[in-house]
Design a protein around this motif. Structure first.
Motif, short mmCIF file in Angstrom:
data_model
loop_
_atom_site.label_atom_id
_atom_site.label_comp_id
_atom_site.label_asym_id
_atom_site.label_seq_id
_atom_site.Cartn_x
_atom_site.Cartn_y
_atom_site.Cartn_z
N GLU A 135 -0.91 16.59 -3.83
CA GLU A 135 -1.80 16.66 -2.42
C GLU A 135 -3.13 16.18 -2.62
OE1 GLU A 135 -3.15 19.36 1.35
OE2 GLU A 135 -2.07 20.40 -0.26
N GLN A 136 -3.70 16.39 -3.80
CA GLN A 136 -5.10 16.01 -3.92
C GLN A 136 -5.06 14.43 -4.43
OE1 GLN A 136 -7.31 17.74 -7.18
NE2 GLN A 136 -8.90 18.35 -5.79
N VAL A 137 -3.94 14.08 -4.96
CA VAL A 137 -3.84 12.57 -5.21
C VAL A 137 -3.44 11.91 -4.14
CG1 VAL A 137 -1.94 10.96 -6.42
CG2 VAL A 137 -3.11 12.99 -7.58
N TYR A 138 -2.71 12.25 -3.10
CA TYR A 138 -2.39 11.68 -1.81
C TYR A 138 -3.70 11.48 -1.05
CZ TYR A 138 2.63 11.88 -2.25
OH TYR A 138 3.84 11.62 -2.83
N ASN A 139 -4.52 12.64 -0.90
CA ASN A 139 -5.73 12.70 -0.28
C ASN A 139 -6.59 11.39 -0.91
OD1 ASN A 139 -5.03 14.64 1.64
ND2 ASN A 139 -5.88 16.24 0.24
N THR A 140 -6.75 11.55 -2.30
CA THR A 140 -7.59 10.41 -2.75
C THR A 140 -7.06 9.14 -2.40
OG1 THR A 140 -8.07 11.78 -4.72
CG2 THR A 140 -8.58 9.71 -5.01
N ALA A 141 -5.69 8.74 -2.60
CA ALA A 141 -5.19 7.51 -2.26
C ALA A 141 -5.43 7.10 -0.89
CB ALA A 141 -3.65 7.58 -2.55
N LEU A 142 -5.47 8.15 0.10
CA LEU A 142 -5.77 7.62 1.50
C LEU A 142 -7.27 7.12 1.74
CD1 LEU A 142 -3.85 10.45 3.48
CD2 LEU A 142 -3.32 8.10 3.19
N TRP A 143 -8.09 7.81 1.08
CA TRP A 143 -9.53 7.45 1.08
C TRP A 143 -9.66 6.27 0.12
CZ3 TRP A 143 -13.56 8.73 3.73
CH2 TRP A 143 -13.55 9.89 4.48
N GLY A 144 -8.76 5.97 -0.83
CA GLY A 144 -8.85 4.70 -1.65
C GLY A 144 -8.40 3.75 -0.51
N VAL A 145 -7.32 3.77 0.29
CA VAL A 145 -6.94 2.72 1.14
C VAL A 145 -8.17 2.30 2.23
CG1 VAL A 145 -5.28 2.41 2.99
CG2 VAL A 145 -4.54 3.43 0.79
N LEU A 146 -8.54 3.30 2.72
CA LEU A 146 -9.55 3.15 3.68
C LEU A 146 -10.87 2.13 2.91
CD1 LEU A 146 -9.80 6.56 5.61
CD2 LEU A 146 -8.97 4.29 6.23
N VAL A 194 0.81 -1.30 0.01
CA VAL A 194 0.17 0.06 -0.07
C VAL A 194 0.96 1.26 -0.04
CG1 VAL A 194 -1.66 1.50 1.44
CG2 VAL A 194 -1.95 -1.11 0.95
N GLY A 195 1.87 1.39 1.04
CA GLY A 195 2.77 2.50 0.77
C GLY A 195 3.60 2.56 -0.65
N THR A 196 4.02 1.76 -1.35
CA THR A 196 4.61 1.72 -2.50
C THR A 196 3.70 2.24 -3.52
OG1 THR A 196 5.84 -0.30 -1.90
CG2 THR A 196 5.73 0.23 -4.27
N ALA A 197 2.04 1.78 -3.31
CA ALA A 197 1.26 2.26 -4.26
C ALA A 197 1.00 3.85 -4.25
CB ALA A 197 -0.09 1.45 -4.34
N ILE A 198 0.86 4.24 -2.97
CA ILE A 198 0.73 5.78 -2.73
C ILE A 198 2.01 6.38 -3.07
CG2 ILE A 198 0.40 7.48 -0.90
CD1 ILE A 198 -1.03 5.47 0.84
N TRP A 199 3.16 6.02 -2.95
CA TRP A 199 4.31 6.79 -3.41
C TRP A 199 4.43 6.95 -5.01
CZ3 TRP A 199 8.85 4.67 -6.06
CH2 TRP A 199 9.91 5.75 -6.11
N LEU A 200 4.11 5.47 -5.53
CA LEU A 200 4.12 5.60 -7.06
C LEU A 200 3.01 6.66 -7.53
CD1 LEU A 200 4.59 1.84 -7.82
CD2 LEU A 200 6.29 3.63 -8.13
N ALA A 201 1.77 6.47 -6.85
CA ALA A 201 0.97 7.52 -7.37
C ALA A 201 1.24 9.04 -7.32
CB ALA A 201 -0.65 7.24 -6.51
#
Length: 305
Positions: free
Chosen positions: A51-62, A32-39
């Motif tokens: 920043e918007q991509v990271y926020n979206t990724a965090l909601w995607g993780v949840l 999961v950490g790798t996927a967020i970093w790559l995104a």
């Protein structure tokens, strides 16, 4: 006589009770950490709001965590129904990948929509990181000895020798196939999936910048993964729901119902740079032809003088 591959790993980093922490859980965290970093890296490349991509990724993780657990529990309700509290023991492993993909997609897309982000473009940059994360997570499946598979008498078959490996309980669930042979070699179904993930990743890279509208790459990824998973599932021994189909088969069919019509009616190939489609290319060629003809006539007039 062939010699199968021995997988000797202890599935637990420490413990072995209800409070144990498994390699599967650890590698899922890494994935999961790798996927967020790559995104985040892809956001820079595509000139998107990182920043918007990271926020979206965090909601995607949840959403992915919830979806993955729901799918796993539903598929193994015969186990969790007798011990409902174990549903929440995610640190012991036990997730359904389909639920993670679809739950993450839905949750991330909803957040991106309300954040007024380009949902389709966010989906597209998520496809490659997801495939890489899936492959990393499957390493945890190998160590844990998860996902029972059918017996195989070929040299690439494997068997599990650690006493805590879930794979060794296969004889209790499928005595007709295994009898009392707890170390019967089986299909390395997880490796099959890792190989297809790499192939799909190659297709995704070839399509990058070549298809429209935005979101098409993610839809193609879903369709290809559904196809690969549908075939691989026949060598796995998950519970059969009906018509000889397992839960992952049924989810793959639902994914096809959504993705194949999209691909047929909406996906269009464009230039390598993502620029003009074929009609626009023809228009440019026509302008060049007219300009070339005009220049030729002007040169002829100059010579006639």
């Amino acid at each position: 006589m062939f010699e199968a591959i021995n997988i000797p790993f202890d599935p637990y980093i420490f413990g072995g009770t209800t409070t144990a922490f498994s390699w599967h859980g650890f590698l899922t965290f890494i994935a999961v950490g790798t996927a967020i970093w790559l995104a985040g890296r892809a956001a820079i490349r595509e000139q998107l709001d990182q920043e918007q991509v990271y926020n979206t990724a965090l909601w995607g993780v949840l959403g992915g965590i919830v979806g993955a657990r729901i799918v796993h529990v539903l598929d193994n309700w015969s186990i969790y129904g007798d011990d409902p509290l174990s549903i929440f023991a995610v640190w012991n492993g036990g997730i359904g990948l389909w639920g993670g993909i679809l739950g993450g997609w839905i949750a991330g897309s909803i957040y991106a929509y309300f954040a007024k982000a380009p949902v389709g473009r966010f989906m597209d940059i998520a496809a490659a990181p997801l495939l890489i994360a899936q492959t990393i997570g499957r390493i945890g499946d190998i160590i844990n000895g998860e996902h029972w598979s059918r017996p195989l008498d070929l040299f690439w078959a494997w068997y599990f020798t650690d006493i805590d490996s879930p794979a060794r309980s296969v004889i209790d669930r499928f005595p007709d196939l295994f009898g009392t042979d707890v170390e019967r070699p089986v299909h390395p179904a997880v490796v099959y999936e890792m190989i297809t993930n790499i192939i799909i990743l190659g297709v995704i890279f070839l399509l990058r910048g070549r298809v429209r509208p935005a979101g098409s790459i993610f839809i193609i990824y879903l369709a290809l993964y559904a196809t690969a998973r549908f075939g691989i599932q026949f060598v796995r021994l998950d519970d059969v729901k009906f018509w000889g189909l397992q839960e992952a088969h049924l989810i793959a069919i639902l994914v096809w119902i959504v993705t194949i019509p999209w691909i047929i009616w909406r996906v269009r190939f464009v230039g390598r740079d993502g620029g003009a489609p074929r009609r626009r290319v023809r228009e440019i060629a026509e302008v060049d032809r007219v300009s070339a003809g005009r220049s030729r006539r002007e040169r002829q007039r100059e010579l006639a003088r």
